[in-house]
Design a protein around this motif. Structure first.
Motif, PDB file in Angstrom:
ATOM      1  N   LEU A 217       0.616  -1.638   0.412  1.00 22.19           N
ATOM      2  CA  LEU A 217       0.243   0.345   0.176  1.00 22.19           C
ATOM      3  C   LEU A 217       0.706   1.290   0.110  1.00 22.19           C
ATOM      4  CD1 LEU A 217      -2.509   1.382   0.353  1.00 22.19           C
ATOM      5  CD2 LEU A 217      -2.592   0.952   2.657  1.00 22.19           C
ATOM      6  N   LEU A 218       1.899   0.987   0.563  1.00 19.19           N
ATOM      7  CA  LEU A 218       3.132   2.199   0.840  1.00 19.19           C
ATOM      8  C   LEU A 218       3.048   2.629  -0.267  1.00 19.19           C
ATOM      9  CD1 LEU A 218       4.228   2.071   4.413  1.00 19.19           C
ATOM     10  CD2 LEU A 218       2.253   4.067   3.682  1.00 19.19           C
ATOM     11  N   ARG A 219       4.114   1.629  -1.572  1.00 19.27           N
ATOM     12  CA  ARG A 219       4.779   1.635  -2.093  1.00 19.27           C
ATOM     13  C   ARG A 219       3.887   1.924  -3.150  1.00 19.27           C
ATOM     14  NH1 ARG A 219       6.810  -3.612  -1.054  1.00 19.27           N
ATOM     15  NH2 ARG A 219       4.976  -4.549  -2.413  1.00 19.27           N
ATOM     16  N   SER A 220       2.518   1.649  -3.193  1.00 15.36           N
ATOM     17  CA  SER A 220       1.455   2.390  -4.127  1.00 15.36           C
ATOM     18  C   SER A 220       1.504   3.912  -4.219  1.00 15.36           C
ATOM     19  CB  SER A 220       0.270   1.532  -4.190  1.00 15.36           C
ATOM     20  OG  SER A 220      -0.618   1.914  -3.233  1.00 15.36           O
ATOM     21  N   SER A 221       1.268   4.174  -3.204  1.00 10.76           N
ATOM     22  CA  SER A 221       1.223   5.707  -2.413  1.00 10.76           C
ATOM     23  C   SER A 221       0.224   6.609  -3.473  1.00 10.76           C
ATOM     24  CB  SER A 221       2.893   7.093  -2.996  1.00 10.76           C
ATOM     25  OG  SER A 221       2.579   7.924  -2.623  1.00 10.76           O
ATOM     26  N   PRO A 222      -1.079   5.646  -3.286  1.00 12.49           N
ATOM     27  CA  PRO A 222      -2.523   6.142  -3.398  1.00 12.49           C
ATOM     28  C   PRO A 222      -2.519   7.303  -3.633  1.00 12.49           C
ATOM     29  CG  PRO A 222      -2.773   5.409  -2.397  1.00 12.49           C
ATOM     30  CD  PRO A 222      -1.378   4.854  -2.157  1.00 12.49           C
ATOM     31  N   ASP A 223      -3.262   7.779  -4.519  1.00 12.18           N
ATOM     32  CA  ASP A 223      -4.024   9.762  -4.275  1.00 12.18           C
ATOM     33  C   ASP A 223      -5.071   9.712  -3.526  1.00 12.18           C
ATOM     34  OD1 ASP A 223      -2.647  11.003  -6.888  1.00 12.18           O
ATOM     35  OD2 ASP A 223      -3.688   9.771  -7.611  1.00 12.18           O
ATOM     36  N   VAL A 224      -6.008   8.764  -3.304  1.00 10.75           N
ATOM     37  CA  VAL A 224      -6.992   8.596  -2.474  1.00 10.75           C
ATOM     38  C   VAL A 224      -7.263   7.167  -1.912  1.00 10.75           C
ATOM     39  CG1 VAL A 224      -9.467   8.420  -2.135  1.00 10.75           C
ATOM     40  CG2 VAL A 224      -8.400   9.835  -4.137  1.00 10.75           C
ATOM     41  N   ILE A 225      -7.637   7.094  -0.663  1.00 11.96           N
ATOM     42  CA  ILE A 225      -7.587   6.050   0.365  1.00 11.96           C
ATOM     43  C   ILE A 225      -9.225   6.198   0.386  1.00 11.96           C
ATOM     44  CG2 ILE A 225      -6.973   5.114   2.248  1.00 11.96           C
ATOM     45  CD1 ILE A 225      -4.446   6.078   2.538  1.00 11.96           C
ATOM     46  N   VAL A 226      -9.540   4.455   0.194  1.00 11.20           N
ATOM     47  CA  VAL A 226     -10.870   4.471   0.078  1.00 11.20           C
ATOM     48  C   VAL A 226     -10.969   3.778   1.520  1.00 11.20           C
ATOM     49  CG1 VAL A 226     -13.079   4.227  -0.772  1.00 11.20           C
ATOM     50  CG2 VAL A 226     -11.611   5.357  -1.854  1.00 11.20           C
ATOM     51  N   LEU A 227     -11.788   3.856   2.529  1.00 12.60           N
ATOM     52  CA  LEU A 227     -12.033   3.150   3.470  1.00 12.60           C
ATOM     53  C   LEU A 227     -14.046   3.019   3.309  1.00 12.60           C
ATOM     54  CD1 LEU A 227     -10.600   5.135   6.664  1.00 12.60           C
ATOM     55  CD2 LEU A 227      -9.075   2.821   5.167  1.00 12.60           C
ATOM     56  N   THR A 228     -13.834   1.582   4.840  1.00 16.88           N
ATOM     57  CA  THR A 228     -15.030   0.581   4.074  1.00 16.88           C
ATOM     58  C   THR A 228     -16.080   1.171   4.997  1.00 16.88           C
ATOM     59  OG1 THR A 228     -14.795  -0.599   5.281  1.00 16.88           O
ATOM     60  CG2 THR A 228     -14.258  -0.208   2.585  1.00 16.88           C
ATOM     61  N   GLY A 229     -15.478   2.177   6.912  1.00 13.14           N
ATOM     62  CA  GLY A 229     -16.528   1.679   7.629  1.00 13.14           C
ATOM     63  C   GLY A 229     -16.850   0.876   8.195  1.00 13.14           C
ATOM     64  N   TYR A 230     -16.870  -0.315   7.866  1.00 17.51           N
ATOM     65  CA  TYR A 230     -17.111  -1.732   8.230  1.00 17.51           C
ATOM     66  C   TYR A 230     -17.767  -1.780  10.179  1.00 17.51           C
ATOM     67  CZ  TYR A 230     -19.353  -6.588   8.610  1.00 17.51           C
ATOM     68  OH  TYR A 230     -20.272  -7.379   8.519  1.00 17.51           O
ATOM     69  N   ARG A 231     -18.899  -1.618  10.543  1.00 21.34           N
ATOM     70  CA  ARG A 231     -18.629  -2.069  11.886  1.00 21.34           C
ATOM     71  C   ARG A 231     -17.043  -0.829  12.866  1.00 21.34           C
ATOM     72  NH1 ARG A 231     -23.029  -4.645  12.537  1.00 21.34           N
ATOM     73  NH2 ARG A 231     -23.444  -6.911  10.970  1.00 21.34           N
ATOM     74  N   SER A 232     -17.248   0.274  12.423  1.00 18.60           N
ATOM     75  CA  SER A 232     -15.893   0.854  12.387  1.00 18.60           C
ATOM     76  C   SER A 232     -16.075   0.858  13.844  1.00 18.60           C
ATOM     77  CB  SER A 232     -15.442   2.551  11.759  1.00 18.60           C
ATOM     78  OG  SER A 232     -17.354   2.764  12.557  1.00 18.60           O
ATOM     79  N   ALA A 233     -17.066   1.380  15.196  1.00 16.16           N
ATOM     80  CA  ALA A 233     -17.754   1.317  15.959  1.00 16.16           C
ATOM     81  C   ALA A 233     -17.340  -0.097  16.963  1.00 16.16           C
ATOM     82  CB  ALA A 233     -18.953   2.462  16.380  1.00 16.16           C
ATOM     83  N   GLN A 234     -17.065  -1.120  16.550  1.00 19.19           N
ATOM     84  CA  GLN A 234     -17.105  -1.674  17.104  1.00 19.19           C
ATOM     85  C   GLN A 234     -15.723  -2.467  17.096  1.00 19.19           C
ATOM     86  OE1 GLN A 234     -19.961  -5.163  15.792  1.00 19.19           O
ATOM     87  NE2 GLN A 234     -21.646  -3.810  15.418  1.00 19.19           N
ATOM     88  N   PRO A 235     -14.530  -2.610  18.250  1.00 19.30           N
ATOM     89  CA  PRO A 235     -13.426  -3.102  18.562  1.00 19.30           C
ATOM     90  C   PRO A 235     -13.429  -4.649  17.875  1.00 19.30           C
ATOM     91  CG  PRO A 235     -14.274  -2.487  20.784  1.00 19.30           C
ATOM     92  CD  PRO A 235     -15.245  -2.423  19.680  1.00 19.30           C
ATOM     93  N   SER A 236     -12.539  -5.060  16.919  1.00 22.92           N
ATOM     94  CA  SER A 236     -11.567  -6.089  16.573  1.00 22.92           C
ATOM     95  C   SER A 236     -10.388  -5.564  15.855  1.00 22.92           C
ATOM     96  CB  SER A 236     -12.975  -5.945  15.674  1.00 22.92           C
ATOM     97  OG  SER A 236     -12.687  -5.354  13.700  1.00 22.92           O
ATOM     98  N   LEU A 237     -10.050  -7.261  15.838  1.00 24.60           N
ATOM     99  CA  LEU A 237      -8.567  -7.402  15.106  1.00 24.60           C
ATOM    100  C   LEU A 237      -8.259  -6.897  13.734  1.00 24.60           C
ATOM    101  CD1 LEU A 237      -7.484 -10.723  16.646  1.00 24.60           C
ATOM    102  CD2 LEU A 237      -6.834  -8.500  17.530  1.00 24.60           C
ATOM    103  N   ALA A 238      -9.758  -6.946  13.467  1.00 20.97           N
ATOM    104  CA  ALA A 238      -9.653  -6.341  11.671  1.00 20.97           C
ATOM    105  C   ALA A 238      -9.769  -4.766  11.719  1.00 20.97           C
ATOM    106  CB  ALA A 238     -11.522  -6.921  10.887  1.00 20.97           C
ATOM    107  N   ASN A 239     -10.093  -4.099  12.792  1.00 22.34           N
ATOM    108  CA  ASN A 239     -10.473  -2.746  12.242  1.00 22.34           C
ATOM    109  C   ASN A 239      -9.340  -2.302  13.178  1.00 22.34           C
ATOM    110  OD1 ASN A 239     -12.561  -2.960  11.355  1.00 22.34           O
ATOM    111  ND2 ASN A 239     -14.374  -2.367  12.983  1.00 22.34           N
ATOM    112  N   ALA A 240      -8.698  -2.844  14.339  1.00 18.39           N
ATOM    113  CA  ALA A 240      -6.881  -2.606  14.314  1.00 18.39           C
ATOM    114  C   ALA A 240      -6.166  -2.573  13.328  1.00 18.39           C
ATOM    115  CB  ALA A 240      -6.567  -3.459  15.749  1.00 18.39           C
ATOM    116  N   VAL A 241      -6.577  -3.160  12.408  1.00 16.56           N
ATOM    117  CA  VAL A 241      -5.223  -3.037  10.850  1.00 16.56           C
ATOM    118  C   VAL A 241      -5.121  -1.613  10.492  1.00 16.56           C
ATOM    119  CG1 VAL A 241      -4.692  -3.776   8.595  1.00 16.56           C
ATOM    120  CG2 VAL A 241      -5.471  -5.844  10.618  1.00 16.56           C
ATOM    121  N   LEU A 242      -6.579  -0.709  10.939  1.00 20.31           N
ATOM    122  CA  LEU A 242      -6.851  -0.042  10.233  1.00 20.31           C
ATOM    123  C   LEU A 242      -6.292   1.398  11.035  1.00 20.31           C
ATOM    124  CD1 LEU A 242     -10.651  -0.446   8.834  1.00 20.31           C
ATOM    125  CD2 LEU A 242      -8.479  -0.109   7.479  1.00 20.31           C
TER     126      LEU A 242
END
Length: 284
Positions: A217-242
């Motif tokens: 991801l860092l190498r690609s250096s995109p102009d825009v990062i698009v997040l999905t906001g999926y269950r962002s208020a719920q703590p999880s290992l998956a959301n911790a990556v973000l």
């Protein structure tokens, strides 16, 4: 001397009888009840909710009532919810069951053995796929005209979005919980392209739903990062990556946009609004 020709009652009788028969057939067709439908698939649920009369809908899946998953959660809550088992549907005795190609094969097979008509919807990966499923469900529920109206409105909305594309397309990468991304072919890839963005994951050869390391991801250096906001208020290992510091640093210098999962988890006419949202928030 000209002679007038008059149709006799006998000559008119076959015409009158034919007209009466046609009128009776039309009246009978109009009086034919619309089919009752049960849905056990999230995407089929939403097509059904958009196209059928409320009284035709016997039940939809529980996911349809979850706003994290569904665009039509409020509408879904007005109906009985199911958890996708064949046993649940027996009490409803629907004329048609809507499922997906990835719905449990056991459930689909069981329902067919019990004599139910089961119609499977293929996943939508493009605008054309959305139109296909809208028309399919519209025909099944006896609402063809309503389906054509939705398709016409969808096409007009696509034309408006295409007209707003920028002269230079920016690179974008979708970052989902757990470090996953979306390549091609897929509906998110189509939405990015429609908005006038280049899908960085697709350019790297990722097929549909793949993973993207933080280094890539860092190498690609995109102009825009698009997040999905999926269950962002719920703590999880998956959301911790973000919350990775490197992603936070990248987001501080690049545009970051959130397009909620429910907008493009299923291919619906409303999914096109994800492209409009990207144009408003991600493009200069």
């Amino acid at each position: 001397m000209q002679r007038s020709i008059r149709r006799t009652p006998r000559a008119r009788a076959p015409l009158a009888a034919a007209a009466l028969a046609a009128a009776s057939a039309a009246a009978g067709a109009a009086a034919e009840p619309l089919p009752s439908v049960a849905s056990i698939n999230l995407c089929a649920d939403q097509h059904l909710l958009a196209l059928a009369d409320p009284e035709q809908i016997l039940t939809v899946s529980w996911l349809a009532a979850d706003p994290e998953e569904s665009l039509l959660a409020n509408e879904a809550r007005r109906h009985v919810l199911n958890y996708g088992t064949a046993e649940e549907l027996l009490k409803f005795a629907p004329d048609v069951v809507l499922a997906g190609t990835y719905t449990s094969p056991f459930t689909r097979t069981m329902l067919r053995r019990l004599g139910y008509r089961v119609v499977e919807l293929e996943p939508e990966e493009s605008v054309a796929d959305i139109e296909r499923n809208v028309r399919l469900v519209a025909e099944i529920v006896g609402q063809v005209a309503r389906g054509e109206q939705l398709v016409s409105a969808l096409r007009e909305r696509v034309r408006v979005i295409e007209a707003n594309r920028p002269a230079r397309s920016l690179g974008a990468v979708i970052v989902r919980p757990g470090g996953f991304t979306v390549g091609a072919p897929s509906l998110p890839n189509e939405v990015l392209t429609l908005a006038g963005l280049r899908d960085g994951a697709a350019e790297q050869g990722l097929d549909r739903w793949g993973s993207l390391s933080m280094e890539a991801l860092l190498r690609s250096s995109p102009d825009v990062i698009v997040l999905t906001g999926y269950r962002s208020a719920q703590p999880s290992l998956a959301n911790a990556v973000l919350e990775h510091p490197a992603l936070a640093a990248l987001g501080a210098t690049q545009r970051t946009v959130t397009v909620h999962t429910a907008l493009w988890a299923c291919g619906l006419p409303g999914s096109i609004e994800a492209a409009a949202l990207l144009q408003r928030t991600a493009l200069p």
